[in-house]
Design an enzyme around this catalytic site. Structure first.
Site, mmCIF file in Angstrom:
data_model
loop_
_atom_site.group_PDB
_atom_site.id
_atom_site.type_symbol
_atom_site.label_atom_id
_atom_site.label_comp_id
_atom_site.label_asym_id
_atom_site.label_seq_id
_atom_site.Cartn_x
_atom_site.Cartn_y
_atom_site.Cartn_z
ATOM 1 N N CYS A 2 0.769 -0.866 0.432
ATOM 2 C CA CYS A 2 0.063 0.028 -0.216
ATOM 3 C C CYS A 2 1.326 1.569 -0.296
ATOM 4 C CB CYS A 2 -1.031 0.681 1.561
ATOM 5 S SG CYS A 2 -2.087 -1.067 1.282
ATOM 6 N N ARG A 27 2.477 1.020 -5.711
ATOM 7 C CA ARG A 27 1.987 0.222 -4.887
ATOM 8 C C ARG A 27 1.322 0.140 -4.431
ATOM 9 N NH1 ARG A 27 6.585 0.744 -1.436
ATOM 10 N NH2 ARG A 27 5.768 0.070 -0.160
ATOM 11 N N TRP A 74 -3.775 -1.333 -1.566
ATOM 12 C CA TRP A 74 -3.382 -3.470 -2.024
ATOM 13 C C TRP A 74 -4.401 -3.778 -0.968
ATOM 14 C CZ3 TRP A 74 -0.838 -8.000 -0.985
ATOM 15 C CH2 TRP A 74 -1.091 -8.777 -2.366
ATOM 16 N N ASN A 100 0.310 0.697 5.897
ATOM 17 C CA ASN A 100 0.263 -0.135 5.307
ATOM 18 C C ASN A 100 0.970 -1.033 5.642
ATOM 19 O OD1 ASN A 100 1.663 -1.834 3.336
ATOM 20 N ND2 ASN A 100 3.336 0.033 3.058
ATOM 21 N N GLY A 101 0.087 -3.061 5.934
ATOM 22 C CA GLY A 101 0.751 -3.306 6.561
ATOM 23 C C GLY A 101 -0.300 -4.420 6.852
ATOM 24 N N GLU A 487 12.266 -14.993 -17.590
ATOM 25 C CA GLU A 487 11.646 -13.675 -17.350
ATOM 26 C C GLU A 487 10.774 -13.408 -18.270
ATOM 27 O OE1 GLU A 487 11.839 -11.999 -15.193
ATOM 28 O OE2 GLU A 487 11.674 -9.834 -15.898
ATOM 29 N N LYS A 491 7.326 -11.419 -17.528
ATOM 30 C CA LYS A 491 6.719 -10.066 -18.362
ATOM 31 C C LYS A 491 5.083 -10.658 -18.964
ATOM 32 C CE LYS A 491 9.015 -7.757 -16.456
ATOM 33 N NZ LYS A 491 9.141 -8.629 -15.403
ATOM 34 N N GLU A 494 2.207 -11.124 -15.980
ATOM 35 C CA GLU A 494 1.725 -10.109 -15.474
ATOM 36 C C GLU A 494 1.325 -8.689 -15.864
ATOM 37 O OE1 GLU A 494 4.184 -8.402 -12.608
ATOM 38 O OE2 GLU A 494 6.202 -8.978 -14.188
ATOM 39 N N HIS A 510 10.360 -33.275 -22.811
ATOM 40 C CA HIS A 510 9.882 -34.229 -21.602
ATOM 41 C C HIS A 510 8.367 -33.746 -20.783
ATOM 42 C CE1 HIS A 510 14.184 -35.707 -20.579
ATOM 43 N NE2 HIS A 510 14.472 -34.886 -20.780
ATOM 44 N N LYS A 609 3.566 -3.399 -6.766
ATOM 45 C CA LYS A 609 5.186 -3.165 -6.604
ATOM 46 C C LYS A 609 6.184 -3.554 -5.880
ATOM 47 C CE LYS A 609 8.628 -2.093 -9.327
ATOM 48 N NZ LYS A 609 9.284 -2.458 -10.900
HETATM 49 C C1 AGP Z 1 8.635 -8.773 -11.608
HETATM 50 O O1 AGP Z 1 7.983 -7.828 -12.493
HETATM 51 C C2 AGP Z 1 7.161 -8.079 -10.629
HETATM 52 N N1 AGP Z 1 7.081 -7.284 -10.071
HETATM 53 C C3 AGP Z 1 7.768 -9.230 -8.966
HETATM 54 O O2 AGP Z 1 7.945 -10.115 -9.547
HETATM 55 C C4 AGP Z 1 8.780 -8.599 -8.464
HETATM 56 O O3 AGP Z 1 10.036 -8.728 -8.908
HETATM 57 C C5 AGP Z 1 8.876 -9.463 -7.238
HETATM 58 O O4 AGP Z 1 8.274 -8.654 -6.433
HETATM 59 C C6 AGP Z 1 10.141 -8.851 -6.452
HETATM 60 O O5 AGP Z 1 10.217 -7.699 -5.933
HETATM 61 P P1 AGP Z 1 11.494 -7.283 -5.398
HETATM 62 O O6 AGP Z 1 12.293 -6.814 -6.145
HETATM 63 O O7 AGP Z 1 11.092 -5.445 -5.225
HETATM 64 O O8 AGP Z 1 12.054 -7.900 -3.714
#
Ligand code: AGP
Length: 614
Positions: A2, A27, A74, A100-101, A487, A491, A494, A510, A609
């Site tokens: 958040c 966030r 969030w 936030n938490g 990766e 991308k 997400e 496999h 984020k």
């Molecule tokens: C990647 O595109 C995502 N945003 C997510 O997987 C991110 O890498 C993950 O949450 C880890 O975040 P951090 O690097 O801030 O620890």
């Protein structure tokens, strides 16, 4: 997770808080709210949806007031709706909180408060916390700061909170455990935020609260910092931040993600600037230099991370073992922290985190430290919790990454890890001087080669047009580029919500090859360096089953061009440096497909984020 923003000073709080929330929306963006205090009346507005929706709804209230707090959520406890949005009032209406938490023991506290006549409008843990603070204030007869402190000693969980009391219009009380909280220190004003982006245009001076610290932020006074547990006085360490506003804004790009993809040449250069001294044949990294024995004599290196950072860790595993000959294991932080791992004081743990606030990664560090391991943090956010919890570290210097999908964080993390591996390889005598110099000079060419790889953007956009309506995709890579396949799939998933899986190319036989038909696009990394002939065989296996093949190849490639439906070229480089280039077209591909599908590229649904809760 958040975003929280607060302001107390001589300016109107409304525009500052609203713009601050917009900067923190990455966030979390399920709901948003603001509370303003003009000295007499608290004006509070909150709504499901984005900050833009809050701005519209706020027209219904007076926006006067030089004290304000705001929140972009969030959702954890309580679905995203108006009533669960923050800020929350206490029962009396005198106290207001943003949080936030997560308060893990909120149910038992809520029950106790209900037994004392408290009522609750929302399903949130936060509303419980503000009423606990009010109950303490009443029963102990104490002011807000002391009430917050007593209350927080009764809760279990994580928090970054800002609270004010309409009876004390010249102060805001803040506290932190597990979630980030920064105080912007102005001339005769203070700012509160989850990171510095809401106040960087007003002041570069910031205090980052440590865990279990609280502060009373009072106009005209110095910040009073206290340890929550024992009330010990703590002294604010005012940092002068280097970040600037231009870095935070979109800079003419349609989305932060595209801006950050194109920032990678400069970001990679900033990462190795001052560290990679090719003409002198040295790599200078204070955090490594001062602890070199720990690394060289380590039994192994454990890398913990999440998401994209975990993929960077997988690339590092290849680099460290291949070049420095040090055993490496890469772990999801969320698994590592709970599987009762064997850790000794002969282990070095590298934690990789762009935000420096990921709860699972932070918890993994604490576990490793308890068991005697040496912890090295690779973060992008200066002053973040993981950076401060680590024994030593190296910042990636990528600049603020606002897009939820990590891009420049990934390539700058790999750059830092490559520098470390090269330094250790040299230190251990695994490298001849000439080979070391070859790597240093090649690393210096990478920004220009990334620039060249970005020039495939037009071609990538045409490929995106062809495959934007796919329902499933496969990504394949071998060796150093297996993590890049993972990766690339992440991308796409997400930001475009298309299901995608990454696999080692050889694994196709496999099981996954059963998926191949003319509806299945397969993105294959087939660079000249890295088991090229084997990957070509895999491509032929796919082709014989009518799969659609989009190949990332080394410029000038002819063989794969004959087989694939599309090829995207990248410049040649050393095998261990190819991930820095092969990831570029895959970032662009996911970006364009997401835009064509009208997805919210910078704020994908359900994501945040920084995941600062478990
Ligand atoms: C990647 O595109 C995502 N945003 C997510 O997987 C991110 O890498 C993950 O949450 C880890 O975040 P951090 O690097 O801030 O620890």
């Amino acid at each position: 997770m958040c975003g929280i923003v607060g302001y107390i000073g001589h300016r109107d709080a409304f525009p500052i808080v609203i713009k601050g929330l917009q900067r923190l929306e990455y966030r979390g963006y399920d709901s948003a709210g603001i509370a303003l205090f003009d000295g007499n009346t608290i004006n509070l507005s909150k709504t499901k949806g984005k900050v833009e929706d809050l701005k519209k709804k706020s027209k219904e209230i007076s926006m006067a007031g030089t004290l304000g707090i705001g929140h972009t959520r969030w959702a954890t406890h309580g679905v995203p709706n108006d009533v669960n949005s923050h800020p929350h009032y206490s029962n009396s209406g005198d106290l207001v909180i943003i949080h936030n938490g997560i308060i893990e023991n909120y149910e038992s506290i809520k029950q106790a408060l209900q037994n004392r006549g408290y009522t609750f409008k929302s399903d949130t843990d936060t509303e419980v916390l503000i009423n606990l603070i009010e109950e303490v204030q009443k029963t102990e007869g104490v002011k807000l700061g002391k009430a917050v402190q007593i209350a927080l000693n009764q809760v279990v969980g994580a928090y970054a909170i800002a609270v004010f009391d309409k009876k004390k219009p010249d102060e805001i009380v803040v506290a932190k455990l597990g979630s980030p909280l920064a105080i912007g220190v102005g001339e005769d004003e203070f700012f509160i935020a989850s990171d510095a982006s809401p106040f960087i245009e007003f002041t570069n001076n910031a205090v980052y609260l440590e865990d279990e610290e609280m502060a009373i932020v009072r106009l005209g006074k110095e910040i009073k910092l206290r340890k929550i547990k024992n009330d010990a006085v703590a002294y604010p360490n005012i940092l002068e931040l280097q970040m600037n506003l231009e870095e935070i804004e979109k800079g003419g790009y349609d989305h932060f993600m595209l801006k950050e993809i194109y920032e990678q040449p400069r970001a990679i250069m900033d990462t190795y600037r001052g560290r990679l001294l090719a003409d002198q044949g040295i790599i200078r990294m204070a955090g490594i230099d001062q602890n070199i024995e720990k690394f060289v004599n380590a039994n192994r290196i454990i890398i913990v991370a999440c998401g994209t950072s975990w993929h960077a860790g997988l690339v590092a595993e290849y680099i460290f073992e291949d070049l420095a000959r040090i055993p490496v294991e890469v772990e999801y932080a969320s698994e590592f922290r709970y599987r009762n791992p064997v850790i000794t004081d002969k282990d070095v743990l590298i934690a990789i985190s762009q935000s420096g606030e990921t709860a699972d990664t932070l918890a993994a560090i604490k576990l490793a430290k308890e068991k005697g391991a040496f912890v090295f943090g690779v973060c992008n956010v200066v002053g973040s919790s993981i950076a401060r919890e680590s024994d030593a570290g190296a910042y990636t210097h990528a600049g603020p990454e606002i897009g939820v999908a990590s891009t420049k964080a990934f390539t700058t993390q790999i750059t830092v890890l490559t520098l470390i591996a090269l330094k250790l390889a040299k230190e251990k005598g695994e490298f001849s001087g000439s080979k070391f110099h070859e790597y240093l000079t090649e690393l210096e060419t990478i920004p220009a080669k990334v620039e060249k790889a970005l020039k495939s953007n037009g071609l990538v956009e045409t490929v995106a047009e062809v495959y934007k309506d796919s329902t499933n995709c496969l990504y394949l890579g071998r060796g150093y580029n297996f993590p890049v396949a993972l990766e690339g799939a992440l991308k796409l998933k997400e930001i475009s919500y298309i299901h995608a899986e990454g696999y080692p190319a050889a694994e196709m036989k496999h099981g996954p090859i059963a998926l191949i038909d003319e509806q299945m696009p397969v993105f294959v990394i087939a660079t000249k360096k890295g088991h090229y002939e084997k990957v070509v065989s895999n491509i032929q296996e796919i082709k014989s089953r009518k799969g659609k093949i989009i190949a990332i190849v080394t410029e000038g490639d002819v063989q794969v061009k004959e087989l694939a439906d599309h090829v995207i070229e990248i410049p040649e480089t050393l095998e261990s440096l190819t991930p820095l280039l092969t990831t570029i077209p895959l970032q662009l591909l996911s970006y364009h497909i997401a835009v064509m599908r009208n997805c919210n590229v910078d704020q994908p649904r359900n994501l945040a984020k920084s995941v600062t809760v478990e």
